[in-house]
Enzyme design. Structure first.
Site, PDB file in Angstrom:
ATOM      1  N   CYS A  20       9.934  43.501  24.280  1.00  0.00           N
ATOM      2  CA  CYS A  20      10.352  42.870  23.017  1.00  0.00           C
ATOM      3  C   CYS A  20      11.382  41.777  23.249  1.00  0.00           C
ATOM      4  CB  CYS A  20      10.926  43.936  22.083  1.00  0.00           C
ATOM      5  SG  CYS A  20      11.643  43.252  20.576  1.00  0.00           S
ATOM      6  N   CYS A  46       8.125  39.369  16.936  1.00  0.00           N
ATOM      7  CA  CYS A  46       9.485  39.905  16.859  1.00  0.00           C
ATOM      8  C   CYS A  46      10.445  39.261  17.861  1.00  0.00           C
ATOM      9  CB  CYS A  46       9.350  41.401  17.146  1.00  0.00           C
ATOM     10  SG  CYS A  46      10.844  42.349  17.190  1.00  0.00           S
ATOM     11  N   CYS A  82       8.349  39.751   7.148  1.00  0.00           N
ATOM     12  CA  CYS A  82       8.925  40.569   8.214  1.00  0.00           C
ATOM     13  C   CYS A  82      10.419  40.214   8.303  1.00  0.00           C
ATOM     14  CB  CYS A  82       8.170  40.199   9.487  1.00  0.00           C
ATOM     15  SG  CYS A  82       8.728  41.028  10.937  1.00  0.00           S
TER      16      CYS A  82
HETATM   17  N1  SAH Z   1      13.363  48.101  15.976  1.00  0.00           N
HETATM   18  C1  SAH Z   1      12.350  48.543  15.103  1.00  0.00           C
HETATM   19  C2  SAH Z   1      11.860  47.473  14.152  1.00  0.00           C
HETATM   20  C3  SAH Z   1      11.708  46.096  14.707  1.00  0.00           C
HETATM   21  S1  SAH Z   1      10.426  45.911  15.932  1.00  0.00           S
HETATM   22  C4  SAH Z   1      11.198  49.153  15.889  1.00  0.00           C
HETATM   23  O1  SAH Z   1      11.141  48.971  17.110  1.00  0.00           O
HETATM   24  O2  SAH Z   1      10.384  49.824  15.269  1.00  0.00           O
HETATM   25  C5  SAH Z   1       8.976  46.085  14.913  1.00  0.00           C
HETATM   26  C6  SAH Z   1       7.705  46.360  15.689  1.00  0.00           C
HETATM   27  O3  SAH Z   1       7.335  45.209  16.477  1.00  0.00           O
HETATM   28  C7  SAH Z   1       7.850  47.524  16.674  1.00  0.00           C
HETATM   29  O4  SAH Z   1       6.806  48.435  16.559  1.00  0.00           O
HETATM   30  C8  SAH Z   1       7.805  46.810  17.991  1.00  0.00           C
HETATM   31  O5  SAH Z   1       7.374  47.640  18.992  1.00  0.00           O
HETATM   32  C9  SAH Z   1       6.900  45.639  17.733  1.00  0.00           C
HETATM   33  N2  SAH Z   1       7.013  44.562  18.735  1.00  0.00           N
HETATM   34  C10 SAH Z   1       8.149  44.098  19.311  1.00  0.00           C
HETATM   35  N3  SAH Z   1       7.863  43.108  20.191  1.00  0.00           N
HETATM   36  C11 SAH Z   1       6.524  42.941  20.165  1.00  0.00           C
HETATM   37  C12 SAH Z   1       5.624  42.070  20.850  1.00  0.00           C
HETATM   38  N4  SAH Z   1       6.037  41.177  21.722  1.00  0.00           N
HETATM   39  N5  SAH Z   1       4.306  42.194  20.576  1.00  0.00           N
HETATM   40  C13 SAH Z   1       3.864  43.094  19.658  1.00  0.00           C
HETATM   41  N6  SAH Z   1       4.669  43.931  18.978  1.00  0.00           N
HETATM   42  C14 SAH Z   1       5.988  43.864  19.226  1.00  0.00           C
HETATM   43 FE1  SF4 Z   2      12.659  47.753  20.616  1.00  0.00          FE
HETATM   44 FE2  SF4 Z   2      12.432  47.269  17.945  1.00  0.00          FE
HETATM   45 FE3  SF4 Z   2      14.683  46.709  19.251  1.00  0.00          FE
HETATM   46 FE4  SF4 Z   2      12.554  45.234  19.733  1.00  0.00          FE
HETATM   47  S1  SF4 Z   2      13.616  45.355  17.808  1.00  0.00           S
HETATM   48  S2  SF4 Z   2      14.005  46.048  21.273  1.00  0.00           S
HETATM   49  S3  SF4 Z   2      10.934  46.767  19.566  1.00  0.00           S
HETATM   50  S4  SF4 Z   2      13.789  48.717  18.992  1.00  0.00           S
END
Ligand code: SAH
Ligand code: SF4
Length: 376
Positions: A147, A362, A133
Site C-alpha cells: 500500500c 489508495c 473514497c
Molecule cells: N486502512 C484501512 C482502510 C484504507 S485501505 C484498511 O486497510 O482496510 C482500503 C483498502 O484498499 C484496503 O483493503 C487495502 O488493502 C486496499 N489497498 C491498499 N493499497 C492497495 C493497492 N495498491 N491495490 C489495491 N488495493 C489496495
Molecule cells: Fe494497510 Fe490500509 Fe494502512 Fe494502507 S491504509 S497501509 S492498506 S492499513
C-alpha cells in the site's frame, strides 16, 4: 491459546501529530473551522453577540445542505451576524490542490491542509452510483507491504472537519453527478483515528448534517478485535469492511506489519458481533498479490475460514504502486481464486481496477505529488 487483543488505546498513530497540531491541527492564530464542530458543538454559535436561537441551525444548513463556501452567501443572516461569524470562525480548513480526472470517469482529488499536508479522496462512478473514497489520516502506521499510504508511516490524524470537507469538495466538483456511497478506503486506518472518524460519520448521517443513510457509509479496517467491538457499540448502522488479505495469522502479520499479533478467529467473531447488532452482512477485503496470496491453497483456506458465515469477499487485484515489491495477479488466477471461494459457499465479488491511468489507488496521489512527478 488466543493472544490478548492488541491495545487500541492509546492509539499508536495519535502520537505523530506535529507538536503544534494536536487534535485540531489548524495552525496557530487560525480561526476554528465550523466543519470541526460535532453535532452538539454547534451550540457554540449561540455565543455570537447577535445570535438567535435558530442561528446554529441556519448556518449548519448553509454549510452542509447548501454547500456555502463564504459567509457572504448566508443571505438570511443579518450583516452583523455574518461579520461576527466571519471574525470568529472559518467555514472550512482545506483548499482544493488539484484533481486527477481518469479516462474511466474516476477522479482523484488532492486537498491541501493548513499545515501543508495533502490528503486524497477518489470519486468513482459505477453505473448509477458514485462512490467517494475518503482518507482518515495523512499516511498510515500499518505499513502494509502493498500500500502506498503505508510507505511514510502515519504523519497525523485528520480532524473530523478535514474528513467531512472531502465530501463537500467532491460534491461541488461534480454537482451534476451526485455522490451515492462513501467508503473510508483512502489513506489511513480509521480505527487509529476513531473519535474523529465517528464524529464525521455522525455529521454525515444526521439530517442536520449531510443526511447520508448509514447503509451508504462503509468503514474499512484492518480489524483489531478490540476496535471492531468498539465499532459494534456505535448505534449508526454503517457497513464495516474487514481487510483480511491472508487466511492465516502469520501471513497477515507479514503483509500488514503494523497490525501486530493477528488473531483471525477473534477478529471474525468481533466483526460478526457488529453484524448481529446491525443485520448488515460483513465484507471481507482481500488484495490479491501475484505469487504471494493468490494461490488455490490460500483460496481454500479462506473458504474453510469464511464458508457458512455471513461474510461476502471482495477480491481486489493489486493496483501497482511504483517501488513496492509486488506484482498484480494474472487474471486466470483471480478467476480460479474466486471459483474456489464460491465452491466453499462464499459470496465473492471481483473488483475492477479503476482510475489506473492516473494512479488513484489508495495513497498514490499524494505519493505522486510528493515525488514531484507532477506538482499540484
Ligand atoms: N486502512 C484501512 C482502510 C484504507 S485501505 C484498511 O486497510 O482496510 C482500503 C483498502 O484498499 C484496503 O483493503 C487495502 O488493502 C486496499 N489497498 C491498499 N493499497 C492497495 C493497492 N495498491 N491495490 C489495491 N488495493 C489496495
Ligand atoms: Fe494497510 Fe490500509 Fe494502512 Fe494502507 S491504509 S497501509 S492498506 S492499513
Amino acid at each position: 491459546m488466543a493472544l490478548p487483543d492488541p491495545v487500541v488505546q492509546p492509539d499508536p498513530v495519535s502520537q505523530p501529530d506535529p507538536p503544534d497540531g494536536g487534535a485540531t491541527p489548524s495552525g496557530a492564530g487560525l480561526r476554528p473551522a465550523l466543519t470541526d464542530l460535532s453535532l452538539e458543538g454547534w451550540a457554540a454559535l449561540g455565543d455570537l453577540p447577535s445570535a438567535r436561537s435558530f442561528t446554529a441551525r441556519q448556518v449548519r444548513r448553509w454549510l452542509y445542505a447548501k454547500g456555502a463556501t463564504t459567509v457572504d452567501e448566508m443571505s438570511d443572516l443579518t450583516l452583523a451576524l455574518r461579520q461576527e461569524l466571519d471574525a470568529a470562525w472559518r467555514l472550512r480548513k482545506g483548499t482544493l490542490a488539484r484533481t486527477y480526472p481518469s479516462r474511466d470517469g474516476t477522479t482523484g482529488i488532492l486537498t491541501r491542509l493548513d499545515d501543508g499536508q495533502l490528503i486524497e479522496s477518489v470519486s468513482i462512478p459505477e453505473g448509477d452510483r458514485r462512490t467517494l473514497c475518503i482518507s482518515s489520516q495523512v499516511g498510515c502506521a500499518v505499513g502494509c507491504t502493498f500500500c502506498a499510504s503505508g510507505t511514510e508511516g502515519a504523519l497525523r490524524n485528520l480532524t473530523a472537519g478535514e474528513i467531512l470537507e472531502q465530501i463537500l469538495v467532491a460534491r461541488e466538483l461534480e454537482p451534476q453527478r451526485p455522490l451515492t456511497n462513501y467508503v473510508f478506503m483512502g489513506s489511513g486506518e480509521p480505527t487509529h483515528n476513531l473519535p474523529a472518524v465517528l464524529q464525521a460519520i455522525a455529521v454525515m448521517n444526521s439530517p442536520a448534517g449531510l443526511g447520508i443513510g448509514a447503509r451508504r457509509i462503509t468503514v474499512s479496517t484492518i480489524g483489531h478485535p478490540a476496535a471492531l467491538r468498539r465499532l459494534a457499540e456505535v448505534e449508526i448502522p454503517f457497513n464495516v469492511a474487514l481487510s483480511l488479505h491472508a487466511p492465516t495469522d502469520l501471513a497477515r502479520e507479514a503483509l500488514m506489519p503494523g497490525l501486530g499479533a493477528s488473531d483471525l478467529p477473534a477478529t471474525l467473531d468481533a466483526a460478526l458481533e457488529r453484524f448481529e447488532a446491525t443485520g448488515r452482512r460483513l465484507t471481507a477485503e482481500v488484495v490479491l498479490l501475484g505469487g504471494v496470496n493468490d494461490g488455490l491453497d490460500e483460496a481454500e483456506a479462506f473458504g474453510r475460514l469464511l464458508g457458512g458465515r455471513p461474510v461476502a469477499v471482495n477480491l481486489i487485484p493489486w493496483n501497482p504502486v511504483p517501488g513496492l515489491p509486488h506484482e498484480p495477479p494474472v487474471a486466470s488466477r483471480v478467476d480460479a481464486f474466486a471459483d474456489a471461494l464460491r465452491r466453499a459457499g462464499v459470496t465473492v465479488t471481483v473488483r475492477r481496477p479503476r482510475g489506473q491511468d492516473v494512479g488513484v489507488a489508495c495513497g498514490q496521489l499524494k505519493r505522486r505529488s510528493d515525488r514531484r512527478e507532477d506538482q499540484p
